[in-house]
Each structure stands twice: as structure tokens, then as C-alpha cells.
Motif scaffolding. Structure first.
Motif, PDB file in Angstrom:
ATOM      1  N   LEU A 199       0.834  -1.198   0.000  1.00  0.00           N
ATOM      2  CA  LEU A 199       0.000   0.000   0.000  1.00  0.00           C
ATOM      3  C   LEU A 199       0.869   1.249   0.000  1.00  0.00           C
ATOM      4  CD1 LEU A 199      -2.642  -1.020   2.688  1.00  0.00           C
ATOM      5  CD2 LEU A 199      -2.976  -0.962   0.217  1.00  0.00           C
ATOM      6  N   PRO A 200       0.415   2.318  -0.647  1.00  0.00           N
ATOM      7  CA  PRO A 200       1.161   3.580  -0.577  1.00  0.00           C
ATOM      8  C   PRO A 200       1.229   4.090   0.862  1.00  0.00           C
ATOM      9  CG  PRO A 200      -0.517   3.641  -2.301  1.00  0.00           C
ATOM     10  CD  PRO A 200      -0.773   2.409  -1.501  1.00  0.00           C
ATOM     11  N   ARG A 201       2.250   4.881   1.159  1.00  0.00           N
ATOM     12  CA  ARG A 201       2.329   5.512   2.475  1.00  0.00           C
ATOM     13  C   ARG A 201       1.081   6.365   2.707  1.00  0.00           C
ATOM     14  NH1 ARG A 201       5.851   9.295   3.376  1.00  0.00           N
ATOM     15  NH2 ARG A 201       6.102   9.784   1.171  1.00  0.00           N
ATOM     16  N   GLY A 202       0.572   6.316   3.923  1.00  0.00           N
ATOM     17  CA  GLY A 202      -0.640   7.055   4.253  1.00  0.00           C
ATOM     18  C   GLY A 202      -1.879   6.201   4.258  1.00  0.00           C
ATOM     19  N   LEU A 203      -1.790   4.986   3.702  1.00  0.00           N
ATOM     20  CA  LEU A 203      -2.905   4.050   3.724  1.00  0.00           C
ATOM     21  C   LEU A 203      -2.552   2.870   4.613  1.00  0.00           C
ATOM     22  CD1 LEU A 203      -3.944   3.945  -0.056  1.00  0.00           C
ATOM     23  CD2 LEU A 203      -4.764   5.463   1.747  1.00  0.00           C
ATOM     24  N   LYS A 204      -3.556   2.268   5.224  1.00  0.00           N
ATOM     25  CA  LYS A 204      -3.329   1.078   6.033  1.00  0.00           C
ATOM     26  C   LYS A 204      -4.515   0.136   5.885  1.00  0.00           C
ATOM     27  CE  LYS A 204      -5.300   2.968  10.313  1.00  0.00           C
ATOM     28  NZ  LYS A 204      -5.061   3.236  11.751  1.00  0.00           N
ATOM     29  N   ARG A 205      -4.288  -1.121   6.196  1.00  0.00           N
ATOM     30  CA  ARG A 205      -5.354  -2.110   6.134  1.00  0.00           C
ATOM     31  C   ARG A 205      -5.915  -2.341   7.526  1.00  0.00           C
ATOM     32  NH1 ARG A 205      -7.608  -5.482   2.853  1.00  0.00           N
ATOM     33  NH2 ARG A 205      -6.247  -4.905   1.138  1.00  0.00           N
ATOM     34  N   VAL A 206      -7.235  -2.259   7.636  1.00  0.00           N
ATOM     35  CA  VAL A 206      -7.939  -2.566   8.874  1.00  0.00           C
ATOM     36  C   VAL A 206      -8.944  -3.656   8.552  1.00  0.00           C
ATOM     37  CG1 VAL A 206      -9.421  -1.690  10.706  1.00  0.00           C
ATOM     38  CG2 VAL A 206      -7.640  -0.221   9.738  1.00  0.00           C
ATOM     39  N   GLY A 207      -8.630  -4.879   8.974  1.00  0.00           N
ATOM     40  CA  GLY A 207      -9.461  -6.008   8.586  1.00  0.00           C
ATOM     41  C   GLY A 207      -9.380  -6.218   7.091  1.00  0.00           C
ATOM     42  N   ASP A 208     -10.519  -6.213   6.431  1.00  0.00           N
ATOM     43  CA  ASP A 208     -10.545  -6.395   4.976  1.00  0.00           C
ATOM     44  C   ASP A 208     -10.616  -5.075   4.221  1.00  0.00           C
ATOM     45  OD1 ASP A 208     -10.485  -9.175   5.159  1.00  0.00           O
ATOM     46  OD2 ASP A 208     -12.673  -9.317   5.351  1.00  0.00           O
ATOM     47  N   ALA A 209     -10.548  -3.982   4.934  1.00  0.00           N
ATOM     48  CA  ALA A 209     -10.686  -2.670   4.286  1.00  0.00           C
ATOM     49  C   ALA A 209      -9.366  -1.922   4.285  1.00  0.00           C
ATOM     50  CB  ALA A 209     -11.748  -1.842   5.004  1.00  0.00           C
ATOM     51  N   VAL A 210      -9.169  -1.092   3.262  1.00  0.00           N
ATOM     52  CA  VAL A 210      -8.048  -0.165   3.206  1.00  0.00           C
ATOM     53  C   VAL A 210      -8.574   1.206   3.605  1.00  0.00           C
ATOM     54  CG1 VAL A 210      -6.360   0.968   1.730  1.00  0.00           C
ATOM     55  CG2 VAL A 210      -6.840  -1.465   1.421  1.00  0.00           C
ATOM     56  N   PRO A 233      -2.034  12.896 -16.411  1.00  0.00           N
ATOM     57  CA  PRO A 233      -2.940  11.740 -16.393  1.00  0.00           C
ATOM     58  C   PRO A 233      -2.227  10.395 -16.339  1.00  0.00           C
ATOM     59  CG  PRO A 233      -2.827  12.710 -18.586  1.00  0.00           C
ATOM     60  CD  PRO A 233      -2.110  13.646 -17.675  1.00  0.00           C
ATOM     61  N   ALA A 234      -0.932  10.356 -16.634  1.00  0.00           N
ATOM     62  CA  ALA A 234      -0.217   9.073 -16.588  1.00  0.00           C
ATOM     63  C   ALA A 234       0.083   8.631 -15.164  1.00  0.00           C
ATOM     64  CB  ALA A 234       1.082   9.172 -17.386  1.00  0.00           C
ATOM     65  N   LEU A 235      -0.070   9.522 -14.184  1.00  0.00           N
ATOM     66  CA  LEU A 235       0.175   9.144 -12.797  1.00  0.00           C
ATOM     67  C   LEU A 235      -0.898   8.170 -12.325  1.00  0.00           C
ATOM     68  CD1 LEU A 235       1.030  12.583 -11.125  1.00  0.00           C
ATOM     69  CD2 LEU A 235       2.631  10.730 -11.636  1.00  0.00           C
ATOM     70  N   ALA A 236      -0.489   7.145 -11.580  1.00  0.00           N
ATOM     71  CA  ALA A 236      -1.452   6.269 -10.927  1.00  0.00           C
ATOM     72  C   ALA A 236      -2.222   7.069  -9.884  1.00  0.00           C
ATOM     73  CB  ALA A 236      -0.729   5.096 -10.274  1.00  0.00           C
ATOM     74  N   PRO A 237      -3.438   6.619  -9.513  1.00  0.00           N
ATOM     75  CA  PRO A 237      -4.257   7.410  -8.579  1.00  0.00           C
ATOM     76  C   PRO A 237      -3.577   7.716  -7.253  1.00  0.00           C
ATOM     77  CG  PRO A 237      -5.575   5.681  -9.593  1.00  0.00           C
ATOM     78  CD  PRO A 237      -4.163   5.434 -10.019  1.00  0.00           C
ATOM     79  N   TRP A 238      -2.658   6.865  -6.833  1.00  0.00           N
ATOM     80  CA  TRP A 238      -1.996   7.061  -5.540  1.00  0.00           C
ATOM     81  C   TRP A 238      -0.584   7.647  -5.675  1.00  0.00           C
ATOM     82  CZ3 TRP A 238      -3.260   2.291  -7.656  1.00  0.00           C
ATOM     83  CH2 TRP A 238      -2.196   1.583  -8.193  1.00  0.00           C
ATOM     84  N   GLU A 239      -0.167   7.978  -6.890  1.00  0.00           N
ATOM     85  CA  GLU A 239       1.229   8.336  -7.141  1.00  0.00           C
ATOM     86  C   GLU A 239       1.463   9.841  -7.045  1.00  0.00           C
ATOM     87  OE1 GLU A 239       4.632   7.248 -10.511  1.00  0.00           O
ATOM     88  OE2 GLU A 239       2.508   6.891 -10.914  1.00  0.00           O
ATOM     89  N   GLN A 240       2.514  10.225  -6.314  1.00  0.00           N
ATOM     90  CA  GLN A 240       2.906  11.627  -6.247  1.00  0.00           C
ATOM     91  C   GLN A 240       3.490  12.085  -7.582  1.00  0.00           C
ATOM     92  OE1 GLN A 240       5.852  11.781  -3.156  1.00  0.00           O
ATOM     93  NE2 GLN A 240       4.362  11.893  -1.488  1.00  0.00           N
ATOM     94  N   SER A 241       3.306  13.364  -7.892  1.00  0.00           N
ATOM     95  CA  SER A 241       4.038  13.928  -9.017  1.00  0.00           C
ATOM     96  C   SER A 241       5.515  14.039  -8.649  1.00  0.00           C
ATOM     97  CB  SER A 241       3.487  15.309  -9.371  1.00  0.00           C
ATOM     98  OG  SER A 241       3.826  16.255  -8.355  1.00  0.00           O
TER      99      SER A 241
END
Length: 521
Positions: A199-210, A233-241
Motif C-alpha cells: 500500500l502507498p504511504r498514508g494508507l493502512k489495512r484494517v481487517g478487509d478494508a483499506v 494523467p499518466a500518474l497512478a491514482p496514488w502516485e505523487q508527481s
């Protein structure tokens, strides 16, 4: 995607005369708007980690920290643009259409802490708890999201109806965690993503959810964030510029060095205690690695010298196996021990010119080392952006930040002081919320607070029409409650440390500081 998309502003604006002046490019306008902002000036009176009032006027505040992050970020941006852009697929024109513009980086670095509330990270945590549990704001309070809200809604400039009307490039560069708590448009494989490293930094998994632990926009600003990121637009949704990554790395560098600088000046880093911990790990690392101690897997009090550093080593392996390396970690512990623990801290800071010279030499050497340590990141690594610190420097930053966290933030005296400050924020939110509901005295509520409530309420009305699924209730009274809650949080978060204390005292009946609070209201 052409550079025209990067310089696009959210609202039409007449800048023809300025654009014709060669020395005033679009990004320079953004930088000046941030630095002329009252929110930027306010940072001089907001705590970084420890208060200037309780230590020394030479201790960093949020403004001096931001200025130094900006200087480090510019140096990195120039190097990256000269040596890395175009030489690796990860830094292709598709992903970084404008290269690494140093002025974009400076604007983002200058703006990155605008959203920090009074009392540093303590204030952020307290306001998040109040926002969620008391005010019913599902997206809570988050310093990065508050920064984005200031830039796009709360601050003002000539020629725009709301916000600073910054270019897409700068708004994207500010977004370290480019999502809202809803994680809309992002998908994660539940069979693959149990490991934090997936997972990208800033996200975590809690049970089955992110879930989003950190995020760069509230629900109200989601459309603006998507509009900004459409410039790449080529950046992934979680990707920093690329420019955002430079700012983020510079922030880490400044934290790791300047916090140590502060604590050394303030005389609250015990050389004996720090040396004991580092020596304990260096002399017993083999035994500590074999230790089957569940308490080392979580934060808490350590019983033996070296256990804190060993817990850090294990956390790095859990969270960041893409870069974790035991040899690099051991080298980082050794070099920090030699240069910081047995070097700088071995002599008490006495305010002399000689002491200032020692500290300046230490700080300059480490920052220059980190600035030279930027490399292209491994491909397909969600835990980092297109660039990163090399393996050695990455571990050194982690070890330096450990010193701050382990030996300062966990001190009982600081914890007691912070608990007191947390009550200031609880009191402010409660008092202003009650005042807004007082039928007999509502007319005397500070005008700025009323304006912030109106802005937020209008935003929730728009959200109810366009994305009602983000709200638990969309009737008029529910939207008014949300607007009032968000407006109060916006108002309290905009105060400086001193203003927050003075206003809380006034609202609780103290009048001896009456004229100190006038400009707050």
C-alpha cells in the motif's frame, strides 16, 4: 499532455500583463501568492515540535521549518532536473510533463504546512478526533487536507472568487497523499494487499478494508484535486508527481536534521540516555534480532538498551521491504552514533560561537549528504514515488527521526504539557459551537467564523447534489450541522498557538488578555 495543462488555473483570471513580463512566469505568481498569504505568516507563531516560548526563540517554528524545506527542495529539484529527468523511464515526459520545475517545488514546499493547526501534530490529532466523534465530519481533520482547503477555498487573492487560484502543477505538487478518505477511484486487491508494503504511504489495512490514515483533500475539495491531477494523467491514482516527491523528501530531510538541532539547543537530548540505547543495539544486535518479544512489534516502553532501535529495524522490514536492508540499517545506526551521539551530543550546547559552529557544521554536512543521495526509485513500488533517497541515506533518515520520537515525544513532561494544550482546543471548539447556537447572542459571533461556516455549508450543499453517497444525511438541517462543524474547525485551525490560548481564556471568563485576541477575531 502539454505544459498548458500544468499552468491551467481553477478559475479564469486576467494575468495577461503579468504573463508578458518575462521575470513573472505562472509558477512564480503561485510562489508569491503563497508567501504573501496571512496563513503563511501565521506559521511563525505555530509550534513545530516544542514551543519557542518554553525553550528558545532559536527553536524552529512552522515558518522557519517551511523556509528550510523550501531551500532543500530547490537544491534537490535542480539536481533532479539536470541529472535524472529523461534518463530513466520512471521520469519520462508522460509522468513528469514539465520535468522538475524548481519554482513549482518551492511553491509546494512553502505551502506544505499551511494547514497545521495550533500546537503542531498534537493539535492535528485532537481536531481530527473532535471532528469525527463530536461534529460528525466523516473526513475528520487532516493537516494536508486543511492545507489544500486553504489554498483552494479559505485564502483569498485578487482576481479569484475563492482560494489562491494556483496552477494545476502546484496544486498537484502539494498533494503528498493524493486521495480523500473515500479512496474513490482507487482499487486494491484484498488477496494481495495484506502487507503494508503493498500500500502507498498514508494508507493502512484494517481487517478487509483499506483506510486512509493520511490524505490531501476533504470530500469538499475532491473535484479540485482531480482537476489538478488531470495535468499529469499518466500518474497512478496514488502516485505523487515528481515535484511533490521532491517536496516530500525535503520535508523528511528537514525533520530528521532540524528537530535534532532544536533538541540539542534546548538541552533536552540526554547524551547518556541516547548513547546507552545506541551502544546497546550496536553491541547486542545479534541477540536482539533473535529476541522473540511481541512488545517489540508495537510502540511502547522498552526494558533494555537497544530494544527501541531493534523495534525500528523490525518496523522497517514490515512496512518497507522494498528498501529494508540490515547492513544499511546497521551502518546508519553506527554513523549516527558516531556523528551525533558520540560527536555533537558529547559537548553541551552553551550558546557560544564555538557551539554554534559545531552545530552548523553538523547540520550542513548532513543536509548536503542527503541532497546528493537522490536516486530514481525502483519501478512498481507503491511505498515511494519516482525518486527516493538511496538505501544508505533512507535508513539514516529513519534512525535520525527515531532519536526525536524515542527520546523527546515520549517524555512525561512533554506529554503532560500536551494534554493541557489538547484541552485548549476541545474548549475552543465547544465554546464556538455553543455560541453559534445561542439564539440570544449569535449576532456577536466573530464575522470571520460566520463566513467560514457559510463557505462550508455551501460546499456541503453542493456535495449533497453531486455526491450524496459521501454524506450520511442530506436534509437541510444535516447540511447546516456539517457546515457549522467544518466552519468551526476551519476557524480554530487558523489560530496561532498564542491566539488559541488567549481566545480560550477569554471564552472561559479571563479578561486580563482581552486586547491580545482582537486580531484573532
Amino acid at each position: 499532455m502539454t505544459d498548458d495543462a500544468r499552468v491551467k488555473r481553477r478559475q479564469p483570471e486576467s494575468l495577461d500583463d503579468i504573463q508578458r513580463a518575462e521575470h513573472h512566469p505562472e509558477y512564480r505568481i503561485d510562489l508569491e501568492r503563497v508567501r504573501f498569504s496571512p496563513y503563511f505568516s501565521r506559521l511563525s507563531a505555530v509550534t513545530q515540535v516544542i514551543s519557542q516560548a518554553g525553550a528558545s526563540p532559536l527553536i524552529h517554528n512552522r515558518l522557519t521549518h517551511s523556509l528550510k524545506v523550501t531551500a532543500v527542495a530547490r537544491a534537490i529539484a535542480v539536481t533532479v532536473d539536470d541529472t535524472l529527468v529523461g534518463t530513466t523511464p520512471a521520469l519520462s515526459p508522460e509522468l513528469s510533463p514539465g520535468g522538475c520545475d524548481a519554482v513549482v517545488v518551492q511553491a509546494a514546499a512553502s505551502a506544505h504546512d499551511l494547514g497545521h493547526p495550533p500546537f503542531g501534530h498534537l493539535g492535528e490529532n485532537v481536531l481530527n478526533r473532535i471532528a469525527r466523534d463530536t461534529l460528525g465530519l466523516r473526513d475528520g481533520f487532516e493537516g494536508n487536507a486543511q492545507t489544500y482547503r486553504i489554498l483552494t477555498v479559505l485564502d483569498v487573492c485578487d482576481g479569484a472568487s475563492a482560494g489562491l487560484n494556483l496552477t494545476a502543477a502546484v496544486r498537484t505538487a502539494v498533494s503528498k497523499y493524493p486521495w480523500t478518505p473515500q479512496l474513490e477511484g482507487m482499487s486494491f486487491d484484498p488477496d494481495r494487499d495484506h502487507d503494508p508494503a503493498d500500500l502507498p504511504r498514508g494508507l493502512k489495512r484494517v481487517g478487509d478494508a483499506v483506510v486512509a490514515r493520511k490524505y490531501s483533500a476533504y470530500f469538499l475539495e475532491q473535484d479540485d484535486l482531480l482537476d489538478a491531477r488531470a495535468s499529469a494523467p499518466a500518474l497512478a491514482p496514488w502516485e505523487q508527481s515528481l515535484e511533490c516527491a521532491v517536496m516530500d523528501i525535503a520535508d523528511d530531510i528537514a525533520y530528521s536534521i532540524h528537530d535534532v538541532d532544536d533538541f540539542y539547543r534546548a538541552g533536552i537530548l540526554s547524551q547518556v540516555a541516547v548513547s546507552r540505547e545506541f551502544r546497546g543495539w550496536l553491541e547486542n544486535s545479534a541477540q536482539l534480532r533473535r529476541l522473540d518479544a511481541p512488545e517489540l512489534e508495537v510502540e511502547g516502553v522498552r526494558n533494555h538498551a537497544g530494544e527501541g532501535i531493534e523495534a525500528l529495524r523490525r518496523k522497517i522490514h514490515r512496512d518497507d521491504p522494498w528498501v529494508a536492508d540490515d547492513d544499511a540499517f546497521a551502518d546508519a545506526v553506527a554513523v549516527v552514533s558516531e556523528d551525533l551521539v558520540e560527536g555533537l551530543l558529547s559537548t553541551v550546547f552553551d550558546g557560544s560561537i564555538a557551539a554554534e559552529r559545531r552545530l552548523s557544521t553538523f547540520t550542513s554536512r548532513w543536509i548536503a549528504h542527503f541532497e546528493r543521495s537522490i536516486v530514481a526509485a525502483p519501478p512498481d513500488t507503491p511505498r515511494t514515488a519516482a525518486i527516493t533517497l538511496d538505501r544508505r541515506a533512507w535508513h539514516e533518515v529513519k534512525v535520525l527521526k527515531f532519536v526525536h520520537k524515542h527520546f523527546i515525544l515520549n517524555r512525561p513532561d512533554i506529554a503532560m504539557y500536551q494534554r493541557g494544550l489538547s484541552q485548549v482546543l476541545v474548549s475552543l471548539v465547544s465554546a464556538f459551537s455553543d455560541w453559534l447556537e445561542d439564539d440570544y447572542d449569535r449576532k456577536r459571533v466573530p464575522r470571520r467564523l460566520i463566513e467560514m461556516v457559510d463557505l462550508a455549508t455551501t460546499g456541503y450543499e453542493r456535495l449533497a447534489a453531486e455526491r450524496p453517497y459521501l454524506l450520511d444525511d442530506t436534509d437541510a438541517s444535516a447540511l447546516h450541522r456539517l457546515g457549522r462543524g467544518r466552519g468551526v474547525v476551519d476557524y480554530v485551525a487558523s489560530l496561532s498557538d498564542g491566539q488559541a490560548i488567549a481566545v480560550a481564556e477569554a471564552l472561559n471568563g479571563r479578561t486580563d488578555r482581552l486586547w491580545d485576541i482582537g486580531q484573532s477575531l
